[in-house]
Design a protein around this motif. Sequence first.
Motif, PDB file in Angstrom:
ATOM      1  N   ALA A  30       0.847  -1.196   0.000  1.00 30.49           N
ATOM      2  CA  ALA A  30       0.000   0.000   0.000  1.00 30.49           C
ATOM      3  C   ALA A  30       0.877   1.239   0.000  1.00 30.49           C
ATOM      4  CB  ALA A  30      -0.906   0.001   1.236  1.00 30.49           C
ATOM      5  N   GLU A  31       0.239   2.374  -0.222  1.00 26.37           N
ATOM      6  CA  GLU A  31       0.918   3.670  -0.111  1.00 26.37           C
ATOM      7  C   GLU A  31       0.397   4.365   1.141  1.00 26.37           C
ATOM      8  OE1 GLU A  31       0.826   8.011  -2.283  1.00 26.37           O
ATOM      9  OE2 GLU A  31       0.729   6.242  -3.575  1.00 26.37           O
ATOM     10  N   ILE A  32       1.291   4.980   1.876  1.00 28.60           N
ATOM     11  CA  ILE A  32       0.883   5.756   3.046  1.00 28.60           C
ATOM     12  C   ILE A  32       0.447   7.127   2.541  1.00 28.60           C
ATOM     13  CG2 ILE A  32       1.603   6.774   5.235  1.00 28.60           C
ATOM     14  CD1 ILE A  32       3.847   4.629   5.309  1.00 28.60           C
ATOM     15  N   SER A  33      -0.845   7.454   2.692  1.00 26.83           N
ATOM     16  CA  SER A  33      -1.308   8.760   2.213  1.00 26.83           C
ATOM     17  C   SER A  33      -1.345   9.790   3.334  1.00 26.83           C
ATOM     18  CB  SER A  33      -2.684   8.650   1.557  1.00 26.83           C
ATOM     19  OG  SER A  33      -3.660   8.320   2.504  1.00 26.83           O
ATOM     20  N   GLU A  34      -1.530   9.341   4.560  1.00 26.24           N
ATOM     21  CA  GLU A  34      -1.497  10.231   5.727  1.00 26.24           C
ATOM     22  C   GLU A  34      -0.799   9.503   6.857  1.00 26.24           C
ATOM     23  OE1 GLU A  34      -5.278  11.784   6.991  1.00 26.24           O
ATOM     24  OE2 GLU A  34      -5.900  12.190   4.929  1.00 26.24           O
ATOM     25  N   LEU A  35      -0.078  10.269   7.686  1.00 26.69           N
ATOM     26  CA  LEU A  35       0.625   9.684   8.815  1.00 26.69           C
ATOM     27  C   LEU A  35       0.668  10.703   9.944  1.00 26.69           C
ATOM     28  CD1 LEU A  35       3.751   7.519   8.756  1.00 26.69           C
ATOM     29  CD2 LEU A  35       3.762   9.523  10.219  1.00 26.69           C
ATOM     30  N   HIS A  36       0.221  10.288  11.122  1.00 24.91           N
ATOM     31  CA  HIS A  36       0.210  11.168  12.299  1.00 24.91           C
ATOM     32  C   HIS A  36       0.715  10.388  13.501  1.00 24.91           C
ATOM     33  CE1 HIS A  36      -2.215  13.949   9.959  1.00 24.91           C
ATOM     34  NE2 HIS A  36      -2.997  12.932   9.654  1.00 24.91           N
ATOM     35  N   GLU A  37       1.706  10.948  14.188  1.00 19.23           N
ATOM     36  CA  GLU A  37       2.193  10.363  15.436  1.00 19.23           C
ATOM     37  C   GLU A  37       1.556  11.141  16.580  1.00 19.23           C
ATOM     38  OE1 GLU A  37       6.477  10.352  15.509  1.00 19.23           O
ATOM     39  OE2 GLU A  37       6.574   9.700  13.427  1.00 19.23           O
ATOM     40  N   ASN A  38       1.091  10.438  17.613  1.00 21.31           N
ATOM     41  CA  ASN A  38       0.505  11.162  18.740  1.00 21.31           C
ATOM     42  C   ASN A  38       1.483  11.224  19.914  1.00 21.31           C
ATOM     43  OD1 ASN A  38       0.293   8.784  20.205  1.00 21.31           O
ATOM     44  ND2 ASN A  38      -1.912   8.845  20.403  1.00 21.31           N
ATOM     45  N   CYS A  43       1.168   5.605  16.085  1.00 27.83           N
ATOM     46  CA  CYS A  43       1.164   6.179  14.743  1.00 27.83           C
ATOM     47  C   CYS A  43      -0.145   5.784  14.054  1.00 27.83           C
ATOM     48  CB  CYS A  43       2.358   5.658  13.954  1.00 27.83           C
ATOM     49  SG  CYS A  43       2.464   6.344  12.291  1.00 27.83           S
ATOM     50  N   TYR A  44      -0.850   6.784  13.552  1.00 34.35           N
ATOM     51  CA  TYR A  44      -2.113   6.557  12.856  1.00 34.35           C
ATOM     52  C   TYR A  44      -1.927   6.931  11.394  1.00 34.35           C
ATOM     53  CZ  TYR A  44      -3.821   6.310  17.595  1.00 34.35           C
ATOM     54  OH  TYR A  44      -3.998   5.951  18.907  1.00 34.35           O
ATOM     55  N   MET A  45      -2.365   6.047  10.501  1.00 35.59           N
ATOM     56  CA  MET A  45      -2.147   6.239   9.070  1.00 35.59           C
ATOM     57  C   MET A  45      -3.417   6.001   8.278  1.00 35.59           C
ATOM     58  SD  MET A  45       1.380   4.138   8.623  1.00 35.59           S
ATOM     59  CE  MET A  45       1.582   3.348  10.202  1.00 35.59           C
ATOM     60  N   GLU A  46      -3.364   6.496   7.071  1.00 38.48           N
ATOM     61  CA  GLU A  46      -4.349   6.138   6.068  1.00 38.48           C
ATOM     62  C   GLU A  46      -3.561   5.484   4.945  1.00 38.48           C
ATOM     63  OE1 GLU A  46      -8.007   8.502   4.685  1.00 38.48           O
ATOM     64  OE2 GLU A  46      -6.424   8.987   3.239  1.00 38.48           O
ATOM     65  N   LEU A  47      -3.934   4.274   4.582  1.00 39.81           N
ATOM     66  CA  LEU A  47      -3.284   3.536   3.509  1.00 39.81           C
ATOM     67  C   LEU A  47      -4.183   3.555   2.288  1.00 39.81           C
ATOM     68  CD1 LEU A  47      -2.093   0.420   5.545  1.00 39.81           C
ATOM     69  CD2 LEU A  47      -0.786   2.480   5.009  1.00 39.81           C
ATOM     70  N   ILE A  48      -3.572   3.697   1.121  1.00 37.57           N
ATOM     71  CA  ILE A  48      -4.347   3.715  -0.114  1.00 37.57           C
ATOM     72  C   ILE A  48      -3.696   2.831  -1.166  1.00 37.57           C
ATOM     73  CG2 ILE A  48      -5.301   6.026   0.266  1.00 37.57           C
ATOM     74  CD1 ILE A  48      -3.215   7.087  -1.751  1.00 37.57           C
TER      75      ILE A  48
END
Length: 190
Positions: A30-38, A43-48
Amino acid sequence: MSSYITLSELNKRIQNVIRLNFDKPIWIRAEISELHENYAGHCYMELIEKDSSSDALLAKVKANCWASTYRMLKPYFESETGETFRAGLSVLIAVTVDFHEVYGFSLTIRDIDPVFTIGELAARRLQIIRRLEKEGIAEMNKQLDLPRLPQRIALISSATAAGYDDFCNQLKHNSSKFVFYPHLFPAVMQ
């Protein structure tokens, strides 16, 4: 009136079906389209997934990597690839499939294959080089005359690197009093 079940009962059934069919981690590309570390290190991501010819979006899903795993995976990935773990990368990851009654469907990242990403980056680099060659751009700089004393200098470095500061200091305080115009192109350094 027809029979019914509650929303929570439906979600429990979905959860049971997913647990039965996805009881072990699976590898996905997959491609990581969004990535946020808290703040806690998760780590929270959106995969596309996109269509390779049209760039149309084919699939999208939420993913997470819990702090205990992320603390190991991120430095491992970055040391193996020389790349920052970030949005825009194509990755091969081992995930478990999860369904929570309240939060819905998501993937939990368990492992990553950095060799896959290195291959993707190399393929992308080659694709760019071929396009530049096809457009006749790749050799344009070779046609320019190099001045006896280049004064405009492009630097690829981290702004906080000691070597960057040392180099700029040498340019500024050279014994011949030449004036140089360095321009920093920031890059992540190890």
